[in-house]
Motif scaffolding. Structure first.
Motif, PDB file in Angstrom:
ATOM      1  N   LEU A 111      11.540   6.761   1.133  1.00  0.00           N
ATOM      2  CA  LEU A 111      12.100   8.033   1.574  1.00  0.00           C
ATOM      3  C   LEU A 111      13.054   7.886   2.758  1.00  0.00           C
ATOM      4  CD1 LEU A 111       8.961  10.289   1.191  1.00  0.00           C
ATOM      5  CD2 LEU A 111      10.961  10.212  -0.281  1.00  0.00           C
ATOM      6  N   THR A 112      12.838   6.896   3.623  1.00  0.00           N
ATOM      7  CA  THR A 112      13.711   6.735   4.786  1.00  0.00           C
ATOM      8  C   THR A 112      14.836   5.747   4.542  1.00  0.00           C
ATOM      9  OG1 THR A 112      12.340   4.991   5.763  1.00  0.00           O
ATOM     10  CG2 THR A 112      11.837   7.272   6.376  1.00  0.00           C
ATOM     11  N   GLY A 113      14.649   4.839   3.583  1.00  0.00           N
ATOM     12  CA  GLY A 113      15.660   3.820   3.333  1.00  0.00           C
ATOM     13  C   GLY A 113      15.629   2.691   4.334  1.00  0.00           C
ATOM     14  N   GLN A 114      14.607   2.659   5.166  1.00  0.00           N
ATOM     15  CA  GLN A 114      14.505   1.609   6.167  1.00  0.00           C
ATOM     16  C   GLN A 114      13.678   0.440   5.644  1.00  0.00           C
ATOM     17  OE1 GLN A 114      12.768   3.532   9.583  1.00  0.00           O
ATOM     18  NE2 GLN A 114      14.760   4.160  10.346  1.00  0.00           N
ATOM     19  N   HIS A 115      13.900  -0.710   6.247  1.00  0.00           N
ATOM     20  CA  HIS A 115      13.103  -1.895   5.955  1.00  0.00           C
ATOM     21  C   HIS A 115      11.686  -1.643   6.460  1.00  0.00           C
ATOM     22  CE1 HIS A 115      11.569  -5.991   6.567  1.00  0.00           C
ATOM     23  NE2 HIS A 115      12.374  -6.305   5.570  1.00  0.00           N
ATOM     24  N   SER A 116      10.699  -2.234   5.827  1.00  0.00           N
ATOM     25  CA  SER A 116       9.321  -1.981   6.241  1.00  0.00           C
ATOM     26  C   SER A 116       9.044  -2.440   7.666  1.00  0.00           C
ATOM     27  CB  SER A 116       8.338  -2.650   5.275  1.00  0.00           C
ATOM     28  OG  SER A 116       8.566  -4.047   5.244  1.00  0.00           O
ATOM     29  N   VAL A 149       0.841  -1.195   0.000  1.00  0.00           N
ATOM     30  CA  VAL A 149       0.000   0.000   0.000  1.00  0.00           C
ATOM     31  C   VAL A 149       0.875   1.243   0.000  1.00  0.00           C
ATOM     32  CG1 VAL A 149      -2.028  -1.064   1.034  1.00  0.00           C
ATOM     33  CG2 VAL A 149      -0.258  -0.147   2.504  1.00  0.00           C
ATOM     34  N   CYS A 150       0.295   2.391  -0.397  1.00  0.00           N
ATOM     35  CA  CYS A 150       1.102   3.556  -0.747  1.00  0.00           C
ATOM     36  C   CYS A 150       1.852   4.217   0.411  1.00  0.00           C
ATOM     37  CB  CYS A 150       0.268   4.584  -1.487  1.00  0.00           C
ATOM     38  SG  CYS A 150      -1.065   5.288  -0.518  1.00  0.00           S
ATOM     39  N   ALA A 151       1.238   4.457   1.557  1.00  0.00           N
ATOM     40  CA  ALA A 151       1.917   5.205   2.624  1.00  0.00           C
ATOM     41  C   ALA A 151       3.172   4.487   3.138  1.00  0.00           C
ATOM     42  CB  ALA A 151       0.951   5.498   3.764  1.00  0.00           C
ATOM     43  N   PRO A 152       3.116   3.194   3.472  1.00  0.00           N
ATOM     44  CA  PRO A 152       4.343   2.540   3.909  1.00  0.00           C
ATOM     45  C   PRO A 152       5.368   2.379   2.784  1.00  0.00           C
ATOM     46  CG  PRO A 152       2.437   1.152   4.374  1.00  0.00           C
ATOM     47  CD  PRO A 152       1.949   2.368   3.685  1.00  0.00           C
ATOM     48  N   ALA A 153       4.909   2.221   1.546  1.00  0.00           N
ATOM     49  CA  ALA A 153       5.843   2.109   0.425  1.00  0.00           C
ATOM     50  C   ALA A 153       6.629   3.405   0.262  1.00  0.00           C
ATOM     51  CB  ALA A 153       5.092   1.777  -0.864  1.00  0.00           C
ATOM     52  N   ARG A 154       5.957   4.541   0.412  1.00  0.00           N
ATOM     53  CA  ARG A 154       6.647   5.833   0.326  1.00  0.00           C
ATOM     54  C   ARG A 154       7.584   6.029   1.510  1.00  0.00           C
ATOM     55  NH1 ARG A 154       1.828   9.821  -1.824  1.00  0.00           N
ATOM     56  NH2 ARG A 154       1.434   8.633  -3.706  1.00  0.00           N
ATOM     57  N   ALA A 155       7.156   5.608   2.703  1.00  0.00           N
ATOM     58  CA  ALA A 155       8.001   5.743   3.890  1.00  0.00           C
ATOM     59  C   ALA A 155       9.278   4.925   3.733  1.00  0.00           C
ATOM     60  CB  ALA A 155       7.242   5.305   5.137  1.00  0.00           C
ATOM     61  N   ARG A 166      11.043  -1.834  10.121  1.00  0.00           N
ATOM     62  CA  ARG A 166      11.575  -0.801  11.010  1.00  0.00           C
ATOM     63  C   ARG A 166      10.964   0.580  10.775  1.00  0.00           C
ATOM     64  NH1 ARG A 166      16.011  -2.088  14.000  1.00  0.00           N
ATOM     65  NH2 ARG A 166      17.037  -4.016  13.469  1.00  0.00           N
ATOM     66  N   ALA A 167      10.286   0.748   9.671  1.00  0.00           N
ATOM     67  CA  ALA A 167       9.699   2.067   9.363  1.00  0.00           C
ATOM     68  C   ALA A 167       8.527   2.338  10.301  1.00  0.00           C
ATOM     69  CB  ALA A 167       9.231   2.101   7.908  1.00  0.00           C
ATOM     70  N   GLN A 168       8.296   3.614  10.566  1.00  0.00           N
ATOM     71  CA  GLN A 168       7.224   4.012  11.475  1.00  0.00           C
ATOM     72  C   GLN A 168       5.839   3.833  10.859  1.00  0.00           C
ATOM     73  OE1 GLN A 168       7.556   5.532  14.625  1.00  0.00           O
ATOM     74  NE2 GLN A 168       9.738   5.119  14.654  1.00  0.00           N
ATOM     75  N   VAL A 169       5.750   4.011   9.553  1.00  0.00           N
ATOM     76  CA  VAL A 169       4.451   3.949   8.871  1.00  0.00           C
ATOM     77  C   VAL A 169       4.157   2.503   8.502  1.00  0.00           C
ATOM     78  CG1 VAL A 169       3.116   4.805   6.925  1.00  0.00           C
ATOM     79  CG2 VAL A 169       4.841   6.258   7.963  1.00  0.00           C
ATOM     80  N   ARG A 170       3.029   1.982   8.987  1.00  0.00           N
ATOM     81  CA  ARG A 170       2.692   0.575   8.758  1.00  0.00           C
ATOM     82  C   ARG A 170       1.513   0.394   7.825  1.00  0.00           C
ATOM     83  NH1 ARG A 170       6.365  -2.993  11.169  1.00  0.00           N
ATOM     84  NH2 ARG A 170       7.362  -1.786  12.798  1.00  0.00           N
ATOM     85  N   GLY A 171       0.681   1.407   7.691  1.00  0.00           N
ATOM     86  CA  GLY A 171      -0.507   1.284   6.857  1.00  0.00           C
ATOM     87  C   GLY A 171      -0.967   2.641   6.377  1.00  0.00           C
ATOM     88  N   ASN A 172      -2.125   2.675   5.754  1.00  0.00           N
ATOM     89  CA  ASN A 172      -2.674   3.924   5.231  1.00  0.00           C
ATOM     90  C   ASN A 172      -3.592   4.605   6.234  1.00  0.00           C
ATOM     91  OD1 ASN A 172      -1.357   3.864   2.807  1.00  0.00           O
ATOM     92  ND2 ASN A 172      -2.980   2.786   1.740  1.00  0.00           N
ATOM     93  N   ASP A 173      -3.417   4.341   7.519  1.00  0.00           N
ATOM     94  CA  ASP A 173      -4.247   4.957   8.556  1.00  0.00           C
ATOM     95  C   ASP A 173      -3.943   6.447   8.629  1.00  0.00           C
ATOM     96  OD1 ASP A 173      -5.136   2.424   9.143  1.00  0.00           O
ATOM     97  OD2 ASP A 173      -3.623   2.119  10.700  1.00  0.00           O
ATOM     98  N   GLU A 174      -4.937   7.230   9.019  1.00  0.00           N
ATOM     99  CA  GLU A 174      -4.747   8.677   9.136  1.00  0.00           C
ATOM    100  C   GLU A 174      -4.074   9.014  10.436  1.00  0.00           C
ATOM    101  OE1 GLU A 174      -8.258  10.906   8.317  1.00  0.00           O
ATOM    102  OE2 GLU A 174      -8.644   9.782   6.521  1.00  0.00           O
TER     103      GLU A 174
END
Length: 98
Positions: A83-88, A74-80, A90-98
């Protein structure tokens, strides 16, 4: 701190004594990130129903990449991830939640 100063002096000494090399300009890279765009949805990759002339022209004068994977479905975690270069994981964004 001392190590950084020694490293800086060594770098300056090497750069001053090195022969002049031909300077190459870096390549121009255009990265298009689009949601819900699949591999075969552009004319340069074989799409015949939808016309994409400008992207096709860019592809004709450059390179085509045939293996690229998104960091998330999904788009929000894919962009995170991009842009951060982190593995999914470890990234803060997990879903498209607001």
């Amino acid at each position: 701190m001392t190590f950084r100063i020694i490293l800086l002096i060594a770098f300056l000494a090497i750069s001053c004594t090195a022969e002049k090399q031909e300077v190459q300009t870096p390549p121009n890279i255009i990265y298009i990130l689009a949601d819900d765009l699949g591999y075969g949805d552009l004319g340069c990759y074989g799409q015949e129903k939808i016309e994409t002339p400008h992207i096709d022209a860019l592809a004709a004068s450059g390179m085509l990449f045939t293996q690229h994977y998104s960091g998330s479905p999904v788009c929000a975690p894919a962009r995170a991830v991009l842009l951060t270069g982190q593995h999914s994981g470890r990234a803060q964004v997990r879903g498209n939640d607001e």
